[in-house]
Design an enzyme around this catalytic site. Structure first.
Site, mmCIF file in Angstrom:
data_model
loop_
_atom_site.group_PDB
_atom_site.id
_atom_site.type_symbol
_atom_site.label_atom_id
_atom_site.label_comp_id
_atom_site.label_asym_id
_atom_site.label_seq_id
_atom_site.Cartn_x
_atom_site.Cartn_y
_atom_site.Cartn_z
ATOM 1 N N LYS A 232 0.678 -1.286 0.260
ATOM 2 C CA LYS A 232 -0.045 -0.090 -0.382
ATOM 3 C C LYS A 232 0.519 1.408 0.078
ATOM 4 O O LYS A 232 1.693 1.358 0.968
ATOM 5 C CB LYS A 232 -0.374 0.083 0.999
ATOM 6 N N ARG A 306 -10.051 -11.884 1.670
ATOM 7 C CA ARG A 306 -11.443 -12.764 1.626
ATOM 8 C C ARG A 306 -10.317 -14.354 1.918
ATOM 9 O O ARG A 306 -10.703 -15.202 1.558
ATOM 10 C CB ARG A 306 -11.253 -12.564 0.302
#
Ligand code: BES
Ligand code: ZN
Ligand code: ZN
Length: 445
Positions: A232, A306
Site C-alpha cells: 500500500k 478474503r
C-alpha cells in the site's frame, strides 16, 4: 466510573421540556443547559421529538463536556420521550460506550469523570443486559486500539483466551500454523507466509441449547495490513492496525452471549495474522489451495482478507457443523464510495436470514444497508485462466460486491451474510466495534 442508584455526587443533570415549570433563570430552549446552584441541578431542555440517533449523540456530548462528576437522572429523560425502553437502552449504552477509558500508553494517565445513573428499578433488567453487551463492545475496542507491535496475532489470541476462560460455558480453541497446515488452509497460510509472527485461529464455542441452529461468526483478523508485495502507499496504510476488527468483534460477541447466558448455539472463528512483505511473503500470481479444495490465483496480495476468511468459513462449516454464517471484515476500501461511514454494508444469499438480521440491527440501533450480491459478481471472480477463482477478478467495478461473491463461493449454500465494516470499524483513530451489539441481539433469545 459508572455507578447506579447509590453514590450521589453534588450535582444532578435533569431533563426538562420547554413547558416545564422550573426556576425562572432556567433557559427553556431546546438544547440549552442551565446550572442552578441552589437546586444543585443542571437543567437540560430536551426536544421531545428527538430521534434515537440524535439522543445517542446528545448523551455523548453531555458526557464529553461534563465539567464535574454528575448524577444523571435518566427517569427525567424518559418522562419526556415516547419509546421509553428503547430510549433507556440507548442512553445507558451510549454512556457506557463514551465513558470507557480508551486504551493508551501515555506516561501520564488522563483523568476521567464519574457518573451515577438514576433510574427506576423496572429498567434494571435492560441495564444489566446493556452492561454485559458494553463490557464486550469495549473489550473489542481495546483490542482494536492496540498498536500492531503489541497487538500481534499471538497476543490478541492470548487476550481473547484469557477473557473467554473467565466466562462459564465457552470452549476456547487456538490453532497455529501446524494445525492450519494439517487442515489444508493454504489460503490462510499464504497470507501469514511473510510474517515472523505465527498466524492464529481463535475459535470460541458457546451452546446452551443443542436444538438451536448453529450460527458461525467468522472474523477477519489482520493485525496489520501493509498490502504485502502489492504494498500500500503510505497514505493508505494509515489505520491498517484496525484490519483485525472483525476478529475482535466476533470473539467479543460470543463472550457477551455466554456471559448473558443467552439461549444460543454459536461459534466464532477469528483468523489472525498480519499481512507484510519479506523473504517468504507470498508473491502476486501465486496460486493457493483452500481448505475446501478450491484453487485461488492471487491477483493482488492486498486482497488478503478474503483469503483468510474463506478457510475460516470452511472450518466453521466442515469442522464445527455451522448451519448458517456471518462474516465480519474490514474488507474493501470501495465502501467509501457506496456507504461511507454512515452504514455497515450487508451482502447475503438468503433474504430470510437478512430480515432476521435487520431486526437485530434495529434493536441494536446500528445502521446497516444491503448491497447487491448476484451471479455476475461471482463470474468476475472466476476469471483466472489457471485457478478456480482469482482474489481480485478481472474488473474493478463493484469491488465490495465482487469480494462478497468471492466469500459466498465458500458458503456451501448455507444461509450467509457478509458484513463489510471497512469504513465503520473505526473513527478518529479509535475502534468502534460496530455490529457487536447487532450480532448479540441476533442470537440473544
Ligand atoms: N483492509 C483492506 C480494506 C480497507 C481499506 C479497510 C480501507 C479499511 C480502509 C483490504 O485488505 C484491501 O486492501 N482491499 C483492497 C482490495 C483490492 C486489492 C481488490 C482494496 O479495497 O483496495
Ligand atoms: Zn489488503
Ligand atoms: Zn485488509
Amino acid at each position: 466510573m459508572i455507578s447506579t442508584n447509590k453514590k450521589n455526587y453534588e450535582i444532578t443533570l435533569k431533563a426538562i421540556t420547554k413547558d416545564s415549570k422550573v426556576n425562572s433563570v432556567v433557559v427553556l430552549e431546546s438544547g440549552a443547559s442551565t446550572l442552578v446552584s441552589e437546586d444543585k441541578t443542571i437543567y437540560y431542555c430536551l426536544d421531545s421529538k428527538i430521534d434515537m440517533r440524535g439522543l445517542a449523540n446528545l448523551i455523548s456530548s453531555i458526557i464529553v463536556s461534563a465539567k464535574y462528576d454528575l448524577n444523571i437522572d435518566i427517569d427525567s429523560f424518559l418522562e419526556i420521550l415516547e419509546n421509553k425502553e428503547e430510549a433507556f437502552q440507548i442512553i445507558v449504552e451510549q454512556i457506557l460506550f463514551v465513558t470507557h477509558k480508551p486504551f493508551e500508553m501515555k506516561s501520564e494517565e488522563s483523568k476521567q469523570k464519574s457518573f451515577n445513573l438514576l433510574f427506576d428499578s423496572k429498567y434494571q433488567a435492560i441495564y444489566d443486559s446493556s452492561e454485559i453487551k458494553l463490557e464486550f463492545v469495549n473489550f473489542a475496542r481495546d483490542l482494536q486500539d492496540l498498536p500492531p507491535n503489541v497487538g500481534t496475532s499471538v497476543e490478541i489470541a492470548k487476550r481473547i483466551k484469557e477473557k473467554a476462560e473467565k466466562i462459564d460455558g465457552i470452549k476456547v480453541t487456538i490453532m497455529g500454523r501446524k494445525e492450519a497446515d494439517k487442515l489444508g488452509m493454504g489460503s490462510f497460510l499464504s497470507v501469514n507466509d511473510g510474517s515472523y509472527v505465527e498466524g492464529q485461529i481463535v475459535v470460541l464455542e458457546y451452546c446452551s441449547d443443542e436444538s438451536l441452529m448453529k450460527t458461525a461468526y467468522v472474523g477477519k483478523g489482520i493485525t496489520f495490513d501493509s498490502g504485502g508485495y502489492n504494498l500500500k502507499p503510505s497514505s493508505s496504510m494509515v489505520g491498517m492496525k484496525f484490519d483485525m476488527s472483525g476478529c475482535a468483534i466476533v470473539s467479543s460477541t460470543v463472550m457477551a452471549l455466554a456471559k448473558a447466558k443467552a439461549k444460543a448455539n454459536v461459534v466464532s472463528v477469528g483468523m489472525l495474522t498480519d499481512n507484510r512483505i519479506g523473504g517468504h511473503a507470498t508473491l502476486t500470481e501465486s496460486i493457493v489451495k483452500t481448505m475446501n479444495g478450491q484453487t485461488i490465483e492471487i491477483g493482488n496480495t492486498d486482497a488478503e482478507g478474503r483469503l483468510v476468511l474463506v478457510d475460516g468459513m470452511t472450518y466453521a462449516i466442515r469442522k464445527l457443523n455451522a448451519q448458517r454464517l456471518v462474516t465480519v471484515a474490514t474488507l474493501t476500501g470501495a465502501m467509501i464510495f457506496s456507504l461511507g461511514r454512515w452504514f455497515t454494508g450487508t451482502f447475503t444469499n438468503n433474504e430470510d436470514f437478512l430480515n432476521e438480521f435487520n431486526e437485530a440491527a434495529k434493536k441494536a440501533n446500528e445502521p446497516v444497508w444491503n448491497l447487491p450480491l448476484i451471479k455476475e459478481h461471482l463470474k468476475v471472480m472466476q476469471s483466472s485462466k489457471i485457478a478456480d477463482l482469482s482474489n481480485t477478478g478481472n474488473i474493478r467495478e463493484a469491488g465490495s460486491s465482487t469480494a462478497a461473491a468471492f466469500l459466498n463461493a465458500f458458503s456451501e449454500e448455507k444461509p450467509y451474510i457478509h458484513l463489510d465494516i471497512a469504513l465503520t470499524a473505526d473513527s478518529d483513530g479509535r475502534g468502534l466495534a460496530p455490529m457487536t451489539r447487532t450480532l448479540f441481539e441476533l442470537l440473544n433469545k
